[in-house]
Design a protein around this motif. Structure first.
Motif, PDB file in Angstrom:
ATOM      1  N   ASN A  75       0.852  -1.188   0.000  1.00 18.25           N
ATOM      2  CA  ASN A  75       0.000   0.000   0.000  1.00 18.25           C
ATOM      3  C   ASN A  75       0.883   1.231   0.000  1.00 18.25           C
ATOM      4  OD1 ASN A  75       0.801   0.398   2.788  1.00 18.25           O
ATOM      5  ND2 ASN A  75      -0.706  -1.170   3.331  1.00 18.25           N
ATOM      6  N   ILE A  76       0.271   2.397   0.027  1.00 20.95           N
ATOM      7  CA  ILE A  76       1.037   3.639  -0.073  1.00 20.95           C
ATOM      8  C   ILE A  76       1.993   3.815   1.107  1.00 20.95           C
ATOM      9  CG2 ILE A  76      -0.828   4.946   1.011  1.00 20.95           C
ATOM     10  CD1 ILE A  76       1.688   6.196  -1.663  1.00 20.95           C
ATOM     11  N   LEU A  77       1.601   3.344   2.296  1.00 20.44           N
ATOM     12  CA  LEU A  77       2.492   3.463   3.450  1.00 20.44           C
ATOM     13  C   LEU A  77       3.713   2.561   3.288  1.00 20.44           C
ATOM     14  CD1 LEU A  77      -0.102   3.599   6.377  1.00 20.44           C
ATOM     15  CD2 LEU A  77       1.085   5.495   5.238  1.00 20.44           C
ATOM     16  N   GLY A  78       3.492   1.360   2.723  1.00 17.94           N
ATOM     17  CA  GLY A  78       4.620   0.486   2.453  1.00 17.94           C
ATOM     18  C   GLY A  78       5.559   1.079   1.417  1.00 17.94           C
ATOM     19  N   VAL A  79       4.999   1.731   0.422  1.00 10.88           N
ATOM     20  CA  VAL A  79       5.811   2.382  -0.617  1.00 10.88           C
ATOM     21  C   VAL A  79       6.671   3.476  -0.008  1.00 10.88           C
ATOM     22  CG1 VAL A  79       5.721   3.823  -2.678  1.00 10.88           C
ATOM     23  CG2 VAL A  79       4.235   1.821  -2.497  1.00 10.88           C
ATOM     24  N   ILE A  80       6.060   4.316   0.837  1.00 16.08           N
ATOM     25  CA  ILE A  80       6.817   5.399   1.464  1.00 16.08           C
ATOM     26  C   ILE A  80       7.913   4.840   2.373  1.00 16.08           C
ATOM     27  CG2 ILE A  80       6.649   7.303   3.121  1.00 16.08           C
ATOM     28  CD1 ILE A  80       3.863   7.869   1.964  1.00 16.08           C
ATOM     29  N   ALA A  81       7.590   3.774   3.096  1.00 16.00           N
ATOM     30  CA  ALA A  81       8.588   3.164   3.972  1.00 16.00           C
ATOM     31  C   ALA A  81       9.777   2.639   3.174  1.00 16.00           C
ATOM     32  CB  ALA A  81       7.947   2.047   4.785  1.00 16.00           C
ATOM     33  N   LYS A  82       9.509   2.110   1.981  1.00 16.61           N
ATOM     34  CA  LYS A  82      10.581   1.537   1.177  1.00 16.61           C
ATOM     35  C   LYS A  82      11.361   2.594   0.398  1.00 16.61           C
ATOM     36  CE  LYS A  82      11.594  -2.285  -1.962  1.00 16.61           C
ATOM     37  NZ  LYS A  82      11.033  -3.506  -2.601  1.00 16.61           N
ATOM     38  N   LEU A  83      10.659   3.564  -0.161  1.00 16.87           N
ATOM     39  CA  LEU A  83      11.321   4.571  -0.999  1.00 16.87           C
ATOM     40  C   LEU A  83      11.810   5.775  -0.204  1.00 16.87           C
ATOM     41  CD1 LEU A  83       9.042   4.607  -4.178  1.00 16.87           C
ATOM     42  CD2 LEU A  83      11.119   3.275  -3.753  1.00 16.87           C
ATOM     43  N   GLY A  84      11.250   5.975   0.972  1.00 18.42           N
ATOM     44  CA  GLY A  84      11.700   7.077   1.813  1.00 18.42           C
ATOM     45  C   GLY A  84      10.662   8.184   1.936  1.00 18.42           C
ATOM     46  N   LEU A  85      10.703   8.888   3.068  1.00 19.45           N
ATOM     47  CA  LEU A  85       9.759   9.964   3.328  1.00 19.45           C
ATOM     48  C   LEU A  85       9.885  11.097   2.328  1.00 19.45           C
ATOM     49  CD1 LEU A  85       9.925  10.161   7.233  1.00 19.45           C
ATOM     50  CD2 LEU A  85       8.006   9.373   5.843  1.00 19.45           C
ATOM     51  N   GLU A  86      11.091  11.307   1.812  1.00 19.07           N
ATOM     52  CA  GLU A  86      11.290  12.404   0.864  1.00 19.07           C
ATOM     53  C   GLU A  86      10.467  12.186  -0.402  1.00 19.07           C
ATOM     54  OE1 GLU A  86      14.875  14.696  -1.581  1.00 19.07           O
ATOM     55  OE2 GLU A  86      15.358  13.170  -0.080  1.00 19.07           O
ATOM     56  N   VAL A  87      10.458  10.952  -0.883  1.00 19.32           N
ATOM     57  CA  VAL A  87       9.659  10.633  -2.073  1.00 19.32           C
ATOM     58  C   VAL A  87       8.182  10.845  -1.774  1.00 19.32           C
ATOM     59  CG1 VAL A  87       8.916   8.780  -3.615  1.00 19.32           C
ATOM     60  CG2 VAL A  87      11.337   9.036  -3.047  1.00 19.32           C
ATOM     61  N   GLY A  88       7.725  10.357  -0.625  1.00 18.11           N
ATOM     62  CA  GLY A  88       6.335  10.560  -0.248  1.00 18.11           C
ATOM     63  C   GLY A  88       5.979  12.026  -0.147  1.00 18.11           C
ATOM     64  N   GLY A  89       6.895  12.816   0.380  1.00 15.17           N
ATOM     65  CA  GLY A  89       6.669  14.254   0.498  1.00 15.17           C
ATOM     66  C   GLY A  89       6.525  14.941  -0.847  1.00 15.17           C
ATOM     67  N   GLU A  90       7.343  14.507  -1.812  1.00 18.79           N
ATOM     68  CA  GLU A  90       7.253  15.091  -3.156  1.00 18.79           C
ATOM     69  C   GLU A  90       5.924  14.753  -3.821  1.00 18.79           C
ATOM     70  OE1 GLU A  90       9.548  17.153  -4.943  1.00 18.79           O
ATOM     71  OE2 GLU A  90      10.087  17.370  -2.826  1.00 18.79           O
ATOM     72  N   VAL A  91       5.468  13.528  -3.623  1.00 20.66           N
ATOM     73  CA  VAL A  91       4.175  13.117  -4.191  1.00 20.66           C
ATOM     74  C   VAL A  91       3.057  13.966  -3.608  1.00 20.66           C
ATOM     75  CG1 VAL A  91       2.480  11.247  -4.312  1.00 20.66           C
ATOM     76  CG2 VAL A  91       4.909  10.755  -4.678  1.00 20.66           C
ATOM     77  N   ILE A  92       3.028  14.084  -2.291  1.00 28.33           N
ATOM     78  CA  ILE A  92       1.969  14.851  -1.627  1.00 28.33           C
ATOM     79  C   ILE A  92       2.034  16.323  -2.028  1.00 28.33           C
ATOM     80  CG2 ILE A  92       1.147  15.658   0.623  1.00 28.33           C
ATOM     81  CD1 ILE A  92       2.117  12.917   1.735  1.00 28.33           C
ATOM     82  N   LYS A  93       3.241  16.872  -2.083  1.00 27.89           N
ATOM     83  CA  LYS A  93       3.403  18.289  -2.416  1.00 27.89           C
ATOM     84  C   LYS A  93       2.897  18.595  -3.818  1.00 27.89           C
ATOM     85  CE  LYS A  93       7.474  20.005  -3.566  1.00 27.89           C
ATOM     86  NZ  LYS A  93       8.873  20.485  -3.450  1.00 27.89           N
TER      87      LYS A  93
END
Length: 500
Positions: A128-146
């Motif tokens: 899921n999206i939380l697993g993706v962020i955990a694997k790719l890193g918070l920075e990647v998740g932050g860029e997606v959200i931003k």
């Protein structure tokens, strides 16, 4: 004795169920993507003033209200026989490209990418999206959200609000944008271009560089040779907001190109007793059942279809990626269903480039954004390319502008025959006699419809206000072995049957 496990259907906008039928040998005989709810928007719009339609129809869906708003606004233009000023068209397109970006980002990163980052048969608790962020890193998740927020911000300023916009009027737009707003959009668009490039690099590194994933994309399980439909501009380039509708056959040859108002000459709809969703097909080819190939009237819409019908992209960076996709996958047209995800990323980049171009257009801040209607209203068709494919709004009114009849053909409905076929073929390719139908295998069946990014809220609506969950297990003779049902308050949940 068979063991049955029920899991929620994951990463789908809306709700539905899949029914799989096994033959005596234990192999898949047939499978259906079934939508058991009733859709009622067309009926309760009757009697409303037509100018209210751009405010009513976005409520069909909270994910793609911008698409319904723009299609409806264009339909009201046609009803009143009014042509918006050039600045209004550009402002609408700017808004709409932002809508495409926010929707594509949500689908790819939240719904699709977990299958490729975590693996299609990985632990569902991590897929899921939380697993993706955990694997790719918070920075990647932050860029997606931003960057999804950037696209939403642009829609909110132009549309009045990010969800369920209210900016479109017959003949134009409700208000212009200021120079300060234009500059803010330009800065956000420049960042969105870089994010579009980032997404394609991520896809290259995670998917294309993985031999197993590349074989999955190009393999028979997820391949369907169909017709394709999408909107193109005067140069046959992809355009989301305006243009002609083009259709190509499974070999890539143009077989139709028509103005949106003439859609009834080309599209007809078949019905089946087991689903409230209709089954559109090409009228001149005919309904031959759920089969693929040149003799079948089944066609597909959405991101891959748009790229298949077009001669290219209208912006340079997206054009380079367009060429790379077709070169990698063996030329046009591409029939790989999972390639819809790749095409979606190319469209994010194109939409970002297009926003940047429109922000730098001197006319974009013009106050001349509406032509007041003067003609007697009668009938009109409005079409845009929704994130999920070609979207048609068709209204008929009386001479006072009150709605007499509404016809909506949404993109998910257009893909309904193909989605059913894709689910069936994936099930037949994955579920075999003597092989445990594990959660991972069933998720791979789900990947067949998930590639289309279906929006069941657009396609159908449930009357009770909640989703009735029902699962039926059949033997080879069509007899029901076991039935399970329950009601959950969330319309975003479904059911999955796992047979061990």
């Amino acid at each position: 004795m068979k063991k049955i496990t029920i899991d929620p259907i994951t990463r789908l906008e809306g709700h539905g169920k899949i029914e799989i039928f096994l033959n005596d040998e234990g192999d898949v005989e047939n499978a259906y993507l079934q939508i058991p709810e009733l859709r009622g928007f067309e009926k309760f719009c009757e009697g409303r003033p037509v100018e209210e339609m751009p405010r009513i129809t976005p409520r069909i869906c909270g994910v793609c209200p911008g698409a319904h708003h723009m299609a409806s606004t264009k339909a009201t233009d046609a009803v009143y026989h009014v042509t918006p000023p050039p600045a209004a068209k550009k402002l609408r397109e700017l808004f709409y490209c932002a809508h495409m970006i926010h929707s594509h980002i949500a689908h790819f990163y939240a719904l699709a990418v977990p299958d490729f980052v975590m693996g299609p048969t990985s632990d569902p608790a991590q897929r899921n999206i939380l697993g993706v962020i955990a694997k790719l890193g918070l920075e990647v998740g932050g860029e997606v959200i931003k960057h999804r927020a950037y696209a939403q911000d642009i829609q909110a300023v132009i549309g009045g609000k990010a969800t369920h916009p209210v900016c479109g009027l017959p003949g134009g737009m409700s208000k212009p944008i200021t120079e300060e707003e234009r500059k803010d959009f330009e800065d956000k668009a420049a960042s969105l271009v870089e994010f579009g490039k980032f997404g394609l690099k991520l896809f290259n590194d995670l998917v294309l560089a993985n031999k197993e994933y590349l074989e999955l994309i190009t393999g028979d399980i997820y391949t369907m040779k169909s017709y394709y439909m999408g909107m193109v501009d005067g140069d046959n380039k992809v355009n989301f907001y305006d243009g002609d509708i083009r259709v190509v056959d499974p070999e890539g040859k143009e077989v139709a190109k028509f103005k949106p108002a003439h859609y009834l000459e080309y599209i007809a709809e078949h019905t089946e007793p087991w689903s409230y969703l209709k089954f559109p097909f090409l009228k001149k080819v005919g309904w031959k059942g759920m089969v693929d190939g040149k003799d079948s009237g089944v066609y597909r819409v959405n991101s891959l279809a748009r790229l298949n019908v077009a001669d290219g992209m209208a912006t340079p960076l997206a054009q380079a990626e367009y060429e790379k996709m077709f070169e990698t996958l063996g030329g046009k047209p591409v029939h790989a269903t999972l390639a819809f995800h790749w095409a979606r990323l190319i469209e994010i980049l194109y939409a970002a480039e297009r926003i940047l171009d429109l922000c730098r257009d001197d006319e974009i801040t013009s106050p001349q954004i509406r032509a007041i209607p003067t003609a007697i209203p009668d009938e009109g068709v409005g079409v845009v390319e929704a994130p999920r494919g070609t979207l048609i709004h068709h209204y008929q009114t009386d001479d006072k502008g009150l709605i007499r009849k509404v016809n909506l053909i949404v993109a998910t409905v257009m893909n309904n025959p193909a989605m059913n076929m894709s689910v069936k073929w994936a099930a037949q390719g994955l579920i075999k006699k003597g092989k445990i139908a594990s959660e991972g295998l069933l998720n791979m069946v789900e990947m067949a419809f998930r590639a289309y990014d279906p929006c069941m809220a657009c396609a159908t609506h449930t009357l009770p206000g909640q989703m009735p969950l029902a699962v039926a297990i059949y033997d080879s003779k069509g007899n029901v072995i076991e039935e399970l049902s329950q009601h959950l308050p969330s319309p975003s949940l479904g059911v999955k049957v796992i047979v061990h």
